[in-house]
Design an enzyme around this catalytic site. Structure first.
Site, PDB file in Angstrom:
ATOM      1  N   ASN A  31       1.016  -1.273  -0.184  1.00 30.06           N
ATOM      2  CA  ASN A  31      -0.039  -0.009  -0.042  1.00 30.06           C
ATOM      3  C   ASN A  31       0.768   1.176  -0.028  1.00 30.06           C
ATOM      4  OD1 ASN A  31       0.949   0.436   2.438  1.00 30.06           O
ATOM      5  ND2 ASN A  31      -1.048  -0.412   3.456  1.00 30.06           N
ATOM      6  N   ASP A  79      -8.699 -10.138  -0.129  1.00 26.75           N
ATOM      7  CA  ASP A  79      -8.261  -9.141   0.806  1.00 26.75           C
ATOM      8  C   ASP A  79      -8.105  -7.686   0.269  1.00 26.75           C
ATOM      9  OD1 ASP A  79      -5.849  -8.950   3.011  1.00 26.75           O
ATOM     10  OD2 ASP A  79      -4.856  -7.760   1.246  1.00 26.75           O
TER      11      ASP A  79
END
Length: 378
Positions: free
Chosen positions: A58, A253
Site C-alpha cells: 500500500n 483481501d
C-alpha cells in the site's frame, strides 16, 4: 505469539531451510522416482522466495496480506500437485478447498525478501494438509522475522475429468501420535467446511448507489460496504481452466482492505483471516463478484465478511453461485505502524445486529484461544 516465541520460531525454520541443499530449496532437480528419505522429503517439502516490490504494498509500504496469501497458496499448490502425481497415472492438480485461520504475526515491507516454506503434514484418501511458514528477511541487516503461519487443505482433481477426485499417495509419519493429530485436524475441518457451506448461501445485499454515498451516514455497514467485479481470464487459471485459490484470496483481501480503509480512513493492514472455505470451483470466463461488509468492530480491530460469487458468462443456465467465503480481520495503524483505535460501528436493523453479535462471539473466542495458548507456552 510474543516476540520471543516468534524469534524461536524463526530460528527453527531458518535452521531447517539452511540444512536443505540448494536444489531442494529452489524446488528443482528432483528425482520423484527414487526411493529413500531425501527423495521423500523433496516430494513433501517446497520453498519459494521473492523480493517485495512497490506493486505489492500500500502507499505506506506495508505489503498487502493478499500478496502473502497468494504466495502461501502457490507454495501449497506446487508441493501438493507434485506429491499427488508421484504415484497416480491419472495426472492431477491440487485444488485448494480450505485455509485454516491464519494470523499475520509481523508486517512485511517493500524491499524485504519473503521465504515461503510448505510441507505436507497429513494425507487422507482424497485430501492433504499443507502447513506453511512465511519468513521475511531484511537483506540489508540480515534480520529475519516470522510473518505468517498457515494450514491449507487440497484435493487432487484429474486433468482429464475435473469433477474426478483422485487418490492421494500416503506420507510417512514420525510417530503414530503425529498421524492421529493429523486425523483429528482432518475431521474437524471437514465438519466446519460443511457447516459453513450451509450458512453462507444467503444473498449479500448490494452496496449503496454511488450517488447516495454522500448521504449515507459514516461508520455504518452500508457506508463502507464494497464490491469488486473481475472477469476470470487465462492468467488467473490453472492448467484445467479453474481459478487459482491464491488469485481469489488476493481479490478478497483487496475488498476487505477497501472496507476497512473506508471505515477508519487510516493506514490499515490485515491482522488475521478466519478459515477460508472454497465451496465450488470458479472457471475461466466467469464474472466474479467479491463483496465485503463490516460485521463487528472492537476497540482495535475490524471483522469483515467477504463473499465471492461466480456467474458463468457462457454457461448461463448454471446461474450465479456462492464460491468462497471468509472473515478478514484488519487493524488501523498510525504513520509509525502503531495500532490506533477504530471508530465504533453503527449497527442498523436486526440483521446487522445479528451479524454483530456473531462477530463479537468469534472475537471473544479467538481472544480466549490466544490467551490460553500464551499461558500454555509460558
Amino acid at each position: 505469539m510474543d516476540s520471543k516465541e516468534a524469534a524461536d520460531e524463526v530460528d527453527k525454520t531458518v535452521a531447517a531451510m539452511e540444512k536443505r541443499k540448494p536444489s531442494q530449496s529452489q524446488g528443482v532437480c528432483r528425482d520423484l522416482y527414487k526411493d529413500g528419505g531425501a527423495a521423500f522429503e523433496m516430494r513433501t517439502k517446497f520453498q519459494l522466495s521473492r523480493v517485495m516490490l512497490p506493486d505489492d504494498a500500500n502507499i505506506m509500504g506495508n505489503v498487502h496480506g493478499g500478496i502473502i496469501l497468494k504466495m502461501i497458496e502457490e507454495a501449497g499448490s506446487i508441493v501438493g500437485t507434485r506429491h499427488c502425481n508421484t504415484q497416480n497415472e491419472d495426472h492431477c492438480l491440487a485444488a485448494l478447498v480450505r485455509v485454516e485461520k491464519t494470523e499475520f504475526l509481523s508486517p512485511v515491507f517493500i524491499g524485504e525478501v519473503v521465504h515461503v516454506s510448505a510441507e505436507i503434514t497429513y494425507t487422507s484418501k482424497h485430501s492433504l494438509e499443507v502447513q506453511v511458514k512465511v519468513i521475511a528477511e531484511n537483506i540489508l541487516t540480515g534480520t529475519k522475522k516470522l510473518a505468517n503461519k498457515a494450514a491449507l487443505w487440497y484435493v487432487p482433481c484429474s486433468l482429464q475429468n475435473v469433477d474426478k477426485i483422485t487418490e492421494v499417495p500416503p506420507i510417512k509419519y514420525a510417530s503414530a501420535e503425529q498421524e492421529e493429530e493429523g486425523r483429528k485436524r482432518y475431521e474437524a475441518q471437514k465438519i466446519e467446511r460443511l457447516e459453513t457451506k450451509a450458512r453462507v448461501e444467503e444473498v449479500m445485499p448490494p452496496p449503496p448507489n454511488p450517488e447516495d454515498a454522500p448521504k449515507a451516514e459514516r461508520f455504518t455497514v452500508g457506508f463502507s460496504q464494497s464490491t469488486l467485479i473481475h472477469l476470470v481470464g487465462p492468467s488467473d487459471c490453472t492448467l484445467n481452466d479453474f481459478v487459482y485459490g491464491g488469485v481469489t484470496m488476493k481479490l478478497m483481501d483487496e475488498v476487505a482492505g477497501i472496507v476497512a480503509a473506508r471505515h477508519c480512513n487510516t493506514n490499515i493492514v490485515t491482522a488475521s483471516v478466519d478459515a477460508i472455505n472454497f465451496h465450488r470451483k470458479i472457471k475461466k470466463g466467469c464474472v466474479v463478484t467479491v463483496t465485503g461488509r463490516l460485521t463487528f468492530v472492537s476497540n482495535r480491530s475490524m471483522e469483515i465478511e467477504v463473499l465471492v460469487d461466480a456467474d458463468p458468462l457462457v454457461e448461463k443456465e448454471k446461474g450465479k453461485y456462492r464460491a468462497v467465503s471468509a472473515f478478514f480481520t484488519f487493524i488501523s495503524l498510525d504513520k509509525e505502524n502503531k495500532p490506533l483505535n477504530v471508530p465504533p460501528l453503527k449497527v442498523e436493523g436486526e440483521e446487522e445486529q445479528k451479524h454483530f453479535e456473531e462477530g463479537k462471539a468469534r472475537y471473544l473466542q479467538n481472544k480466549a484461544k490466544r490467551l490460553a495458548e500464551k499461558e500454555r507456552l509460558q
